[in-house]
Motif scaffolding. Sequence first.
Motif: not given
Lengths: 501, 305
Positions: A123-138
């Motif tokens: 797992i890597v550090a990330a900001t919200k902008e770069f993270v694709p939506p998860t299943t739950k979000q989808l």
Amino acid sequence: MFKEEYILCCQILRENFGPIVEKIGSVLLQRQRVNLSFLLKESGVSRNLARQALSILIQHLIVTYFETPENKKNGLEVANLVLTYGLLSVNQLSGILLKKNKTIDDINSYKKIMLMLVKDRIIVAATKEFVPPTTKQLDAIRQSIVTEIKIKANSRVIYGTKRKLVENNTENSKFKKQKFNESDLGEEELDDSFYFYLCFDRMDVFLRNHQLSLYMNQATNLGGSTVMKTLLEIAEHSLKSCQDNKTITISTAQIVEKLPLEPDIEKLIILENNDDSNPYYKNKKTRRNEKLGECVYSFLELLSNDKSNMLIKTDGNGPGQYYVDFQKGIKAVRKQQLNSFVRNHLGIESLRLLNVISKHNYVDDKTLAKLGMMQPSKCREKLMELSTIGFIEIQEIHKSSDRAPIRTIYLYTVDHNRQRAAFLKLLYDFSSKLIQRRDYEIMLKHNLLIKCNRDDVSHDLSLLSASDKENLSKLENSYEKLQTSIFRIDSIILIFRDCLE
Amino acid sequence: MDNLTASEKQFYKLASLKENGVDLEEIQTELIDVSIEDVAKMVNKMTRLGLLEICQTGSNKFTYRAVKIDQMAKMESMEPEEILVYKQIMASSDQGIWVRSIKTQTNLHQQVVTKYLKILEGKNLIKSVKSVKNPTKKLYMLIDIKPSTEISGGPWFTDQELDVDFIEQLTKQCFRYIYSKSINKMNPSAIYHAGHYGYPTAIQIKKFIIDNKISTIDLSLEDITSLLDMLVYDEKIERLLPFVSVGNDMSHDQTEWVYRAITTQAEDSPLSEIPCGNCPVYKQCSEDGQISPGECPYFKKWLNY
């Protein structure tokens, strides 16, 4: 799931996505919930292809996936939490674990594991902008889209259009301005910012209304069917889906206004000889003549007196106002379709028995034979046929505790839900067989179709031989015939499955 | 009758007036100058001659019933057991009596009952009939008695068998009559308005059957109604509430329904149109089976039609 439904689903998958997706889909249909390794073993498809097929099915919302809770390890649990929440901080992790009633020690161990995962760059550090939506979000996004679409579809405002800009310095600006003032709306055009989709619910409304008109054709005649069709057409703008209970109330005058010229309904009803019988149209200026109004009124009276009771008169005085009760209408159409099938497939005696059972309920075979005026042996034979197909149920009443068949009373009854399910099963079966035959016809003429798709032949069909042309024409005819039947069965499935209970 | 005295003749006349006979008090009231001893003598004499029978109506209470002359003549040559069996059969009237019931009621041995039943049948005094409800059960009744509708099944049964042809013919005639009243001959595609009075009632249909001598058997209104119900179940006709009685406070039984023929044929159902809808082996049909839609001869015929 019925076997017939399963076969039909497989065929639809093959038709739309190809044989690999069909294989994956068929395993999922049979086994319901499986993991990827089992899926690979059962389907015999390579891992890559299976993944691609699954992603297609997931994209089309045909398949959903979720993680198996068995044999969870802490690392996997943390990874799953990260996947579920998309972005996860240590504090969030602690919060989630606390909600799960984990102890401080457990939380610390989870934190350590998370650190290890970070160190291993799992797992890597990330900001919200770069993270694709998860299943739950989808899922949430999809849900919100569906809700928004429903709101828009049921709204009184038509979305997706905007008022067209009118330039004042053009030659016709004066005229356009005047027109704008008249309508208070101006010209409309499609809004570029909107995407459009096909609203199946609305399409279903048209198909359902067509079936109701057909029903009235049998109950009365073409005139009755035309009046019903006109009434439903007037109300169609307010109907959003097949789940609507009733139409808006429509007056007789509105129907007279919108009635088509063909067929001439004046020739389809015999009115009373007394010309002064209906005074309501005497002094009114209708678009057509007074007699037409009287004919429409008489047809509406006939329709409202029909046994289905689907057309209801709200105002008793004068020509009245009417609305259609869809629940009653659908019930009548279902009964008509089912009875029509029983008459053609099992014979008129079976239809008679089915109607007797529907009316009296819980009747024994002797009473049925008496009411149906049939030989008891024939009655039993027909009852068995109806029972085998699933249209009637048998209730056993044992006279003695040993439950001996000879000392048992058999009562026959109708369970409408089961009857409907049995008929739907037949519909799926027939639909599936028609699709199979259609595919078979295409397969037989496969070489000819390849030939027809060639660039030179598609531009100049005269390159085909006489026999090829004949074969092509036969194929087109067969295809059309089969496809029409599939659509017709589909419209009955709509009545039995998708319409109001 | 010739060897009876005047008072005996008076007694016999009195006993034949009432179906269940007369008791001692009534005899003494009517025949004032006759003592109890005389009554006993008269009863003994007439019983011996077979003109009178004694019936017990309660504890220590008897009535004296006269036996008709023709019946007396029949029983004159009979043996006492034979008379017992005959009387039991006679008492059963149009309901008939089962052999086991005769045995129980007469306390005679099975063989004796069977023997006398055969004799009585041979003399053409009794007949055996089969009940519609229990076709295996033999019922005995007097030769000149018509079995009740419960036994014979009513007009729809001939020789305890449902007369399907008769029912079919009668139904056809009823339908034709209703059909003729439901369409306008000048404009067959048109339908009558909701307040039309011309649709027939069950009474009118019965009259039509009687007037045209369609049936030789007397049919009651219930019989006609059951025929019409059958047509309603077949969805050939529909039952309508008469226009005049709409809104009237009439009970369901009191309503005189009118009948209208369903003139518009149902549009062919897509299920009956396709070969699968009429296929006798559609249950065995599958894509990869011996019988499959691809190889189906019915499909071939349908597509080439």
